[in-house]
Write an enzyme that holds these catalytic residues in place. Sequence first.
Site, PDB file in Angstrom:
ATOM      1  N   HIS A 134      -7.953  -1.787  -3.331  1.00  0.00           N
ATOM      2  CA  HIS A 134      -7.627  -0.511  -2.543  1.00  0.00           C
ATOM      3  C   HIS A 134      -6.953   0.264  -3.203  1.00  0.00           C
ATOM      4  O   HIS A 134      -6.518  -0.022  -4.217  1.00  0.00           O
ATOM      5  CB  HIS A 134      -7.077  -1.238  -1.077  1.00  0.00           C
ATOM      6  CG  HIS A 134      -5.760  -1.791  -1.490  1.00  0.00           C
ATOM      7  ND1 HIS A 134      -5.517  -3.291  -1.709  1.00  0.00           N
ATOM      8  CD2 HIS A 134      -4.615  -1.480  -1.522  1.00  0.00           C
ATOM      9  CE1 HIS A 134      -4.420  -3.458  -1.855  1.00  0.00           C
ATOM     10  NE2 HIS A 134      -3.627  -2.333  -1.779  1.00  0.00           N
ATOM     11  N   GLY A 192       7.404   4.700  -3.225  1.00  0.00           N
ATOM     12  CA  GLY A 192       6.696   5.423  -2.024  1.00  0.00           C
ATOM     13  C   GLY A 192       5.645   4.967  -1.430  1.00  0.00           C
ATOM     14  O   GLY A 192       4.984   5.590  -0.462  1.00  0.00           O
ATOM     15  N   HIS A 215       9.133  -3.835   8.542  1.00  0.00           N
ATOM     16  CA  HIS A 215       9.577  -4.421   7.645  1.00  0.00           C
ATOM     17  C   HIS A 215       9.048  -3.957   5.951  1.00  0.00           C
ATOM     18  O   HIS A 215       9.888  -3.710   5.196  1.00  0.00           O
ATOM     19  CB  HIS A 215       8.685  -5.838   7.379  1.00  0.00           C
ATOM     20  CG  HIS A 215       8.912  -6.683   6.355  1.00  0.00           C
ATOM     21  ND1 HIS A 215       9.625  -7.842   6.253  1.00  0.00           N
ATOM     22  CD2 HIS A 215       8.403  -6.571   5.115  1.00  0.00           C
ATOM     23  CE1 HIS A 215       9.893  -8.506   5.196  1.00  0.00           C
ATOM     24  NE2 HIS A 215       8.696  -7.798   4.292  1.00  0.00           N
ATOM     25  N   GLU A 216       7.950  -3.404   5.886  1.00  0.00           N
ATOM     26  CA  GLU A 216       7.212  -2.562   4.911  1.00  0.00           C
ATOM     27  C   GLU A 216       8.269  -1.337   4.369  1.00  0.00           C
ATOM     28  O   GLU A 216       8.553  -1.033   3.219  1.00  0.00           O
ATOM     29  CB  GLU A 216       6.033  -2.344   4.758  1.00  0.00           C
ATOM     30  CG  GLU A 216       4.945  -3.564   4.807  1.00  0.00           C
ATOM     31  CD  GLU A 216       5.247  -4.604   3.806  1.00  0.00           C
ATOM     32  OE1 GLU A 216       5.650  -4.228   2.880  1.00  0.00           O
ATOM     33  OE2 GLU A 216       4.885  -5.758   4.182  1.00  0.00           O
TER      34      GLU A 216
END
Length: 240
Positions: free
Chosen positions: A78, A105, A131-132
């Site tokens: 991806h 980022g 969380h991320e």
Amino acid sequence: MNTPRCGMVDHHIAPLEDTKWNKTDLTYYYYSYTPDMPRSDLERLTKRAFQYWSDETPLTFTEIKSGDIVIAFGSRAHRDDRKKCVYHFHGKGTTLAHAFLPPDGRLHFNEDELFTDRSTSGINYLWVATHEMGHVLGLEHDTKNKDAVMYPYYKAYVPNMKLHANDVYRIQKQYGKSTGGGSNTKPPKTVPPTHPVTKPTQAGCFDQSVNCDDFKQRCNGDQKWINFMKTNCKKTCNFC
């Protein structure tokens, strides 16, 4: 070990060597969306995930056309608009998402999962996003506190999710405490959206042409994507 988890590596550093941005006013944007939920719901939950961190710190988050943090959904190999990701997803039930520490980022969600809102079925998007975003802000995994949002393994949906005391301690250690005044998540500025709206060919259409090449391969036999693209992409993309 078969529990779905975050894709970020556990470094087992003691004490945790968290990093941070050199500013507190951060911006974000979407490279792609998921067909699992309406776009408006996804954006609402994303803002709420940012708010967990902004409520405890001076951090602010503003949605613009292109900024510090990019949010993307993808399957297997991806990418986002910056580059291809070297860390591939491996289907459903393993890695839910991954993100990169400052000042990178990038935040990627595994599209082979079914992301849901306030449901015990599927994967709770709000928990995974919160969380991320902790990683995007510079926090490593917390492998000791199982109730921490930064614990690497996914837990089933729990209403009224809160940050663990150690989550709060660590983010405030990096950025300081909130100066008060409620949420620091700013509303979007009046700028062109990530996918500029063009004259629709049907209700709800928007231009996802930037992602055409990435998503076109998903149309083969994937009815979820076929329906999503027919609704949300210009016919000039020749999807599905």
